[in-house]
Design an enzyme around this catalytic site. Structure first.
Site, PDB file in Angstrom:
ATOM      1  N   CYS A  76       2.778   9.571  -4.623  1.00  0.00           N
ATOM      2  CA  CYS A  76       3.212   9.248  -6.178  1.00  0.00           C
ATOM      3  C   CYS A  76       2.969  10.017  -7.153  1.00  0.00           C
ATOM      4  O   CYS A  76       3.696  10.555  -7.926  1.00  0.00           O
ATOM      5  CB  CYS A  76       2.658   7.666  -6.385  1.00  0.00           C
ATOM      6  SG  CYS A  76       0.781   7.804  -6.532  1.00  0.00           S
ATOM      7  N   HIS A 126      -1.696   4.180  -8.820  1.00  0.00           N
ATOM      8  CA  HIS A 126      -0.280   4.300  -8.483  1.00  0.00           C
ATOM      9  C   HIS A 126       0.084   4.999  -9.767  1.00  0.00           C
ATOM     10  O   HIS A 126       0.121   4.398 -11.001  1.00  0.00           O
ATOM     11  CB  HIS A 126       0.289   3.213  -7.968  1.00  0.00           C
ATOM     12  CG  HIS A 126       1.745   3.387  -7.387  1.00  0.00           C
ATOM     13  ND1 HIS A 126       2.070   4.207  -6.514  1.00  0.00           N
ATOM     14  CD2 HIS A 126       2.996   3.124  -8.184  1.00  0.00           C
ATOM     15  CE1 HIS A 126       3.313   4.468  -6.101  1.00  0.00           C
ATOM     16  NE2 HIS A 126       3.827   3.681  -7.037  1.00  0.00           N
ATOM     17  N   HIS A 138       9.512   6.433  -8.207  1.00  0.00           N
ATOM     18  CA  HIS A 138       8.322   6.501  -7.640  1.00  0.00           C
ATOM     19  C   HIS A 138       8.448   6.555  -6.047  1.00  0.00           C
ATOM     20  O   HIS A 138       9.293   6.402  -5.482  1.00  0.00           O
ATOM     21  CB  HIS A 138       7.388   5.469  -8.017  1.00  0.00           C
ATOM     22  CG  HIS A 138       7.628   4.182  -7.398  1.00  0.00           C
ATOM     23  ND1 HIS A 138       6.641   3.305  -6.836  1.00  0.00           N
ATOM     24  CD2 HIS A 138       8.836   3.284  -7.192  1.00  0.00           C
ATOM     25  CE1 HIS A 138       7.344   2.162  -6.235  1.00  0.00           C
ATOM     26  NE2 HIS A 138       8.543   2.293  -6.462  1.00  0.00           N
TER      27      HIS A 138
END
Length: 162
Positions: A76, A126, A138
């Protein structure tokens, strides 16, 4: 007033134009000397964010790999780091470091290219790049690929890369 005559005034009001653009269009900045310094900087920032967003989108389908920073696979924060580096801005490596590095903005102030940080308590776990319409680009997790997805949580913070 024609649309060509209105355009410079509309751009000034929206804060999305440089002094050079206004001078070229013959707008108010040409008569006053220059656009507000903040407007030019904001326009440049918006261009960088838009470029980073396009770069992230261009990686659609690239596989997730823990620790990967591109160009063929990503985790990520590797995707956000890669996208902004290619757009001309440096970011730290991890999602938590990236959060500390950004200017924090409210949900109502977010715009395309801002980073979206998912957190639990005070810990960021994240990150993705805001694409508008409550969606992010993402690299979700092992076994998945870079993709556009709706924001699934209310526990998010937003950050703007400067």
């Amino acid at each position: 007033m024609t649309m060509r005559e209105q355009l410079p005034h509309l751009l000034v009001r929206a804060g999305t134009v440089s002094a050079l653009t206004l001078a070229t269009l013959g707008g108010p900045a040409a008569a006053q000397g220059a656009a507000a310094p903040g407007a030019a900087a904001e326009a440049q920032l918006a261009a960088v964010s838009a470029k980073a967003l396009r770069i992230a989108a261009s990686k659609q389908g690239a596989p997730y790999k823990w620790g990967a920073q591109g160009p063929d696979s990503f985790d990520c924060s590797g995707l956000t780091l890669y996208s902004y580096r290619r757009a001309g801005r440096a970011l730290p490596r991890t999602a938590a470091q990236q959060y500390r590095h950004t200017e924090h903005v409210s949900r109502s102030s977010r715009r395309g290219g801002d980073l979206v940080f998912f957190h639990s308590g005070k810990g960021v776990y994240h990150v993705g790049i805001y694409a508008g319409d409550d969606r992010i680009w993402h690299a979700p997790k092992a076994g998945t690929v870079v993709r556009l997805e709706r924001i699934w949580s209310r526990t998010v913070w937003y950050g703007r890369v400067r």
